[in-house]
Design a protein around this motif. Structure first.
Motif, mmCIF file in Angstrom:
data_model
loop_
_atom_site.group_PDB
_atom_site.id
_atom_site.type_symbol
_atom_site.label_atom_id
_atom_site.label_comp_id
_atom_site.label_asym_id
_atom_site.label_seq_id
_atom_site.Cartn_x
_atom_site.Cartn_y
_atom_site.Cartn_z
ATOM 1 N N ARG A 1 -27.287 21.342 -12.791
ATOM 2 C CA ARG A 1 -28.319 20.303 -12.987
ATOM 3 C C ARG A 1 -28.534 20.001 -14.471
ATOM 4 O O ARG A 1 -28.789 18.877 -14.860
ATOM 5 C CB ARG A 1 -29.631 20.719 -12.319
ATOM 6 N N ILE A 2 -28.406 21.031 -15.305
ATOM 7 C CA ILE A 2 -28.545 20.805 -16.761
ATOM 8 C C ILE A 2 -27.345 20.000 -17.253
ATOM 9 O O ILE A 2 -27.500 19.009 -17.975
ATOM 10 C CB ILE A 2 -28.648 22.146 -17.525
ATOM 11 N N ALA A 3 -26.159 20.395 -16.821
ATOM 12 C CA ALA A 3 -24.939 19.704 -17.273
ATOM 13 C C ALA A 3 -24.979 18.225 -16.874
ATOM 14 O O ALA A 3 -24.531 17.358 -17.630
ATOM 15 C CB ALA A 3 -23.713 20.383 -16.675
ATOM 16 N N ALA A 4 -25.554 17.939 -15.713
ATOM 17 C CA ALA A 4 -25.571 16.557 -15.222
ATOM 18 C C ALA A 4 -26.419 15.648 -16.102
ATOM 19 O O ALA A 4 -26.135 14.456 -16.223
ATOM 20 C CB ALA A 4 -26.106 16.530 -13.786
ATOM 21 N N SER A 5 -27.445 16.205 -16.747
ATOM 22 C CA SER A 5 -28.326 15.316 -17.511
ATOM 23 C C SER A 5 -28.351 15.605 -19.011
ATOM 24 O O SER A 5 -29.057 14.926 -19.757
ATOM 25 C CB SER A 5 -29.759 15.387 -16.942
ATOM 26 N N ALA A 6 -27.595 16.602 -19.469
ATOM 27 C CA ALA A 6 -27.628 16.956 -20.898
ATOM 28 C C ALA A 6 -27.083 15.824 -21.769
ATOM 29 O O ALA A 6 -26.147 15.120 -21.384
ATOM 30 C CB ALA A 6 -26.799 18.219 -21.134
ATOM 31 N N LEU A 7 -27.683 15.690 -22.949
ATOM 32 C CA LEU A 7 -27.218 14.702 -23.929
ATOM 33 C C LEU A 7 -27.174 15.381 -25.299
ATOM 34 O O LEU A 7 -27.873 16.385 -25.521
ATOM 35 C CB LEU A 7 -28.170 13.508 -23.968
ATOM 36 N N TYR B 1 -21.106 19.858 -32.657
ATOM 37 C CA TYR B 1 -19.911 19.534 -31.868
ATOM 38 C C TYR B 1 -20.169 18.477 -30.772
ATOM 39 O O TYR B 1 -19.455 17.462 -30.730
ATOM 40 C CB TYR B 1 -19.294 20.816 -31.287
ATOM 41 N N PRO B 2 -21.177 18.639 -29.888
ATOM 42 C CA PRO B 2 -21.366 17.616 -28.846
ATOM 43 C C PRO B 2 -21.741 16.249 -29.412
ATOM 44 O O PRO B 2 -21.430 15.214 -28.817
ATOM 45 C CB PRO B 2 -22.486 18.184 -27.960
ATOM 46 N N GLN B 3 -22.375 16.244 -30.572
ATOM 47 C CA GLN B 3 -22.740 14.962 -31.197
ATOM 48 C C GLN B 3 -21.489 14.261 -31.717
ATOM 49 O O GLN B 3 -21.274 13.067 -31.485
ATOM 50 C CB GLN B 3 -23.725 15.189 -32.351
ATOM 51 N N ALA B 4 -20.649 15.028 -32.430
ATOM 52 C CA ALA B 4 -19.415 14.452 -32.972
ATOM 53 C C ALA B 4 -18.517 13.971 -31.828
ATOM 54 O O ALA B 4 -17.927 12.885 -31.892
ATOM 55 C CB ALA B 4 -18.699 15.499 -33.825
ATOM 56 N N LYS B 5 -18.451 14.779 -30.769
ATOM 57 C CA LYS B 5 -17.594 14.448 -29.619
ATOM 58 C C LYS B 5 -18.060 13.139 -28.967
ATOM 59 O O LYS B 5 -17.256 12.243 -28.684
ATOM 60 C CB LYS B 5 -17.677 15.608 -28.618
ATOM 61 N N TYR B 6 -19.363 13.024 -28.752
ATOM 62 C CA TYR B 6 -19.926 11.829 -28.115
ATOM 63 C C TYR B 6 -19.587 10.588 -28.951
ATOM 64 O O TYR B 6 -19.097 9.576 -28.446
ATOM 65 C CB TYR B 6 -21.445 12.021 -28.006
ATOM 66 N N HIS C 1 -17.300 10.215 -31.337
ATOM 67 C CA HIS C 1 -15.852 10.016 -31.438
ATOM 68 C C HIS C 1 -15.362 9.250 -30.204
ATOM 69 O O HIS C 1 -14.577 8.302 -30.316
ATOM 70 C CB HIS C 1 -15.180 11.383 -31.549
ATOM 71 N N GLU C 2 -15.859 9.659 -29.027
ATOM 72 C CA GLU C 2 -15.454 8.979 -27.776
ATOM 73 C C GLU C 2 -15.903 7.519 -27.756
ATOM 74 O O GLU C 2 -15.289 6.684 -27.105
ATOM 75 C CB GLU C 2 -16.029 9.727 -26.562
ATOM 76 N N LYS C 3 -16.968 7.218 -28.499
ATOM 77 C CA LYS C 3 -17.472 5.836 -28.543
ATOM 78 C C LYS C 3 -16.797 5.017 -29.644
ATOM 79 O O LYS C 3 -17.164 3.876 -29.895
ATOM 80 C CB LYS C 3 -18.997 5.825 -28.789
ATOM 81 N N GLY C 4 -15.871 5.635 -30.376
ATOM 82 C CA GLY C 4 -15.131 4.890 -31.393
ATOM 83 C C GLY C 4 -15.803 4.845 -32.753
ATOM 84 O O GLY C 4 -15.424 4.040 -33.615
ATOM 85 N N ALA C 5 -16.799 5.727 -32.981
ATOM 86 C CA ALA C 5 -17.431 5.779 -34.310
ATOM 87 C C ALA C 5 -16.502 6.509 -35.286
ATOM 88 O O ALA C 5 -15.596 7.236 -34.868
ATOM 89 C CB ALA C 5 -18.762 6.508 -34.213
ATOM 90 N N VAL C 6 -16.725 6.279 -36.573
ATOM 91 C CA VAL C 6 -16.008 7.038 -37.607
ATOM 92 C C VAL C 6 -16.853 8.279 -37.876
ATOM 93 O O VAL C 6 -18.036 8.163 -38.222
ATOM 94 C CB VAL C 6 -15.861 6.198 -38.901
ATOM 95 N N VAL C 7 -16.266 9.447 -37.659
ATOM 96 C CA VAL C 7 -17.056 10.681 -37.732
ATOM 97 C C VAL C 7 -16.445 11.632 -38.763
ATOM 98 O O VAL C 7 -15.381 12.207 -38.533
ATOM 99 C CB VAL C 7 -17.101 11.381 -36.342
ATOM 100 N N ASP C 8 -17.092 11.765 -39.902
ATOM 101 C CA ASP C 8 -16.676 12.751 -40.897
ATOM 102 C C ASP C 8 -17.564 13.979 -40.751
ATOM 103 O O ASP C 8 -18.796 13.839 -40.586
ATOM 104 C CB ASP C 8 -16.809 12.189 -42.321
#
Ligand code: NAD
Ligand code: FES
Length: 284
Positions: A23-29, A121-126, A128-135
């Protein structure tokens, strides 16, 4: 009860622990955190989420074994259960409200310090998947304490690793690397710093003249993590805010870091003398 399905030693006294929590995984951001309770009478330990898998129904956390309660959490093995994992808690990062179009090409700088690399890590991953430039800048005291280097390299545009002792990567603190990047003419739409409070204070001081908006994630003391006890209070823009329900992310330029650091160290003596499992006070 939440079963541990993976446990990995990342560096000395630093473990990655994956638990079943569908349930946590389903709604985590990105930006949110958990409270973990080892046994029904145990302390409530706030920990940032370092990854989540909605399909597998799992969440990852990184625990540094530095006190009685974190030692108990890290002593659990695969197959054993924590009494509870509560979450996702806190307000997600602001960027989750932005559309894919707004995020595409938007330039982010993440400054990750020590164990604070895990919640980056989860912020960079999110993003990156949206096409942002992430340094991403990762700072560690020494090469042996560096975590998430390989995982992070897969979700960012440029990764800059720094060690305080020069044993690996750039020789110096993360703030020196920020100065280096700014002097090369790098610009960002948004910066995010997560790590020890002292690092976040000095990252704020370093970035302020550049005018780049900066968000920090405040690892304050927490007791209930539901907005009722006041343990996590911080002053932001001259107002009292509760990091557990109004944060943990805030505009860095508005945070009173000196007060936050004083409050964070308030119970250090009690923690040192807590050889039994009686201390109920906050994050270690
Ligand atoms: P650390 O002391 O090794 O510091 C990490 C990096 O921060 C250093 O390599 C350095 O580059 C930078 N740094 C440290 N002091 C600095 C200063 N005065 N000026 C500029 N840069 C500086 O980190 P650690 O031992 O892994 O500390 C972990 C801390 O991170 C704990 O206090 C933990 O509570 C905190 N943490 C915070 C969060 C959060 O959400 N903010 C999440 C997890 C952990
Ligand atoms: Fe109690 Fe935030 S931890 S109000």
């Amino acid at each position: 009860m939440n079963r541990i399905i993976e446990k990995k030693l990342l560096a000395q006294n630093i473990y990655l622990i994956r638990v079943e929590a569908p349930r946590i995984a389903a709604s985590a951001l990105p930006g949110q955190f958990l409270v973990v309770i080892n046994d029904p009478k145990g302390e409530r330990i706030p920990l940032t989420i370092s990854d989540y898998d909605k399909e597998a129904g799992t969440v990852d956390m990184v625990i540094q074994q530095i006190g009685v309660s974190t030692r108990l959490l890290c002593s659990r093995n695969v197959g054993e259960c924590y009494a509870s994992v509560l979450g996702p808690l806190g307000v997600p990062s602001d960027f989750v409200k932005m559309s894919d179009e707004e995020l595409r090409g938007r330039r982010y700088l993440f400054v990750a310090g020590g164990v604070g690399t895990a919640p980056v890590y989860p912020q960079a991953k999110y993003l990156h998947e949206k096409g942002a430039v992430v340094d991403v800048i990762i700072g560690a005291k020494t090469k042996d304490l560096l975590i998430f280097e390989e995982a992070m390299s897969k979700v960012c545009t440029n990764l800059y690793v720094c060690t305080d002792d020069g044993s690996y990567g750039f020789n110096g603190l993360v703030t020196k690397k920020i100065e280096d990047l700014l002097s090369q003419g790098k610009t960002y739409d948004q910066a995010v710093a997560i790590g020890p409070m002292i690092m976040m204070k000095f990252v704020t001081r370093t970035l302020q003249p550049s005018g780049i908006p900066l968000t920090v994630s405040l690892n304050t003391l927490m007791v209930d993590a539901t907005g009722m006890c006041g343990a996590c209070r911080v002053t932001v823009g001259g107002k009292t805010r509760f990091a557990c329900v109004e944060g943990p992310e805030f505009d860095a330029y508005q945070v009173d870091f000196d007060e936050a650091m004083r409050r964070q160290g308030m119970y250090n003596n009690e923690k040192v003398t807590s050889h039994t499992h009686k201390c109920k006070i906050g994050r270690e």
